[in-house]
Scaffold this motif. Sequence first.
Motif, PDB file in Angstrom:
ATOM      1  N   ILE A   1       0.828  -1.209   0.000  1.00  0.00           N
ATOM      2  CA  ILE A   1       0.000   0.000   0.000  1.00  0.00           C
ATOM      3  C   ILE A   1       0.865   1.263   0.000  1.00  0.00           C
ATOM      4  CG2 ILE A   1      -0.226   0.020   2.526  1.00  0.00           C
ATOM      5  CD1 ILE A   1      -2.969   0.971  -0.020  1.00  0.00           C
ATOM      6  N   SER A   2       2.044   1.189   0.598  1.00  0.00           N
ATOM      7  CA  SER A   2       2.911   2.366   0.660  1.00  0.00           C
ATOM      8  C   SER A   2       3.578   2.662  -0.679  1.00  0.00           C
ATOM      9  CB  SER A   2       3.988   2.179   1.736  1.00  0.00           C
ATOM     10  OG  SER A   2       4.796   1.061   1.442  1.00  0.00           O
ATOM     11  N   GLN A   3       3.567   1.686  -1.589  1.00  0.00           N
ATOM     12  CA  GLN A   3       4.196   1.887  -2.900  1.00  0.00           C
ATOM     13  C   GLN A   3       3.237   2.464  -3.933  1.00  0.00           C
ATOM     14  OE1 GLN A   3       5.513  -2.183  -3.456  1.00  0.00           O
ATOM     15  NE2 GLN A   3       7.634  -1.667  -2.935  1.00  0.00           N
ATOM     16  N   VAL A   4       1.961   2.558  -3.591  1.00  0.00           N
ATOM     17  CA  VAL A   4       0.985   3.112  -4.536  1.00  0.00           C
ATOM     18  C   VAL A   4       1.157   4.625  -4.585  1.00  0.00           C
ATOM     19  CG1 VAL A   4      -1.453   3.360  -5.109  1.00  0.00           C
ATOM     20  CG2 VAL A   4      -0.621   1.235  -4.063  1.00  0.00           C
ATOM     21  N   THR A   5       1.319   5.157  -5.772  1.00  0.00           N
ATOM     22  CA  THR A   5       1.515   6.598  -5.949  1.00  0.00           C
ATOM     23  C   THR A   5       0.644   7.117  -7.085  1.00  0.00           C
ATOM     24  OG1 THR A   5       3.379   6.247  -7.458  1.00  0.00           O
ATOM     25  CG2 THR A   5       3.901   6.491  -5.116  1.00  0.00           C
ATOM     26  N   ALA A   6       0.411   8.424  -7.064  1.00  0.00           N
ATOM     27  CA  ALA A   6      -0.314   9.116  -8.137  1.00  0.00           C
ATOM     28  C   ALA A   6       0.001  10.592  -8.019  1.00  0.00           C
ATOM     29  CB  ALA A   6      -1.815   8.865  -8.038  1.00  0.00           C
ATOM     30  N   SER A   7      -0.312  11.354  -9.066  1.00  0.00           N
ATOM     31  CA  SER A   7      -0.034  12.790  -9.018  1.00  0.00           C
ATOM     32  C   SER A   7      -0.838  13.472  -7.913  1.00  0.00           C
ATOM     33  CB  SER A   7      -0.347  13.425 -10.380  1.00  0.00           C
ATOM     34  OG  SER A   7      -1.713  13.212 -10.724  1.00  0.00           O
TER      35      SER A   7
END
Length: 251
Positions: free
Chosen positions: A216-222
């Motif tokens: 979950i900590s690796q999920v990224t978005a602008s």
Amino acid sequence: MTVEWVADSDADGVDDAIDLCPGTPANTEVNDYGCPIDLPGCDYTTSTVTLASTGGSSGSAVSTRYVLADNSGVILQINPTASFTGLSGTATYMALALTYEGAVSNLQVGNLLSDVSASCMDWSNALVFKACVQAPVTCDYQIGQTITLRAAGGSTGPGTRTSYVLTDATGKLVKVSSAPSFSTADLTAGTYMAYALTYTDDNSIANLVANGTNTISQVTASCLAKSPALSLTICGCPTAVCVPLIVSRVR
């Protein structure tokens, strides 16, 4: 000056006359009753402990009560039999038998063992034991049931998207859904965390795939907003799968 010799056979600092645990090993930390304050291992893992009792005085005028005290000597239970219930957590206890004639004073839960008195009474030696009782597991879902959650708030409208994520206890993505519901048929029993992720719908979202490695900590978005985690406990066994046998001729 009068010098009085005090017997302390096990050298634990407690007079033999009031030592409820004679023969305590050297260098053991004891309470005011000469009993170990803690034990290294667990003797019981159940909430009910039943002990054996032998010997003692008997007769129509003699009463016996079995007393459970904590490791500081505070009375927790008083029972007519050597059985104690409702134990929880991890704690070291003292179990004793009190035999007395006539009236007894201060034999009440919350009092200290040393507060108890009677014209004729005798304490047994204390049996010190440690109980390690795990709290019962409360299951939110059984394997095979569908996890159905309720979502409220968050950004909506053009340019935004919301995905719902189920992770295991280590944070690895187990399931990703466009709705706040998850199948449990292929899960194992354990603790899971559910999240709602709201993010910009501009293809910038990354690592939102349950591939066995993403967390979950690796999920990224602008632009990414993550809800607080909702802990879920799932119990039961995996759904049985029937696989047909293949029968062939032995040549």
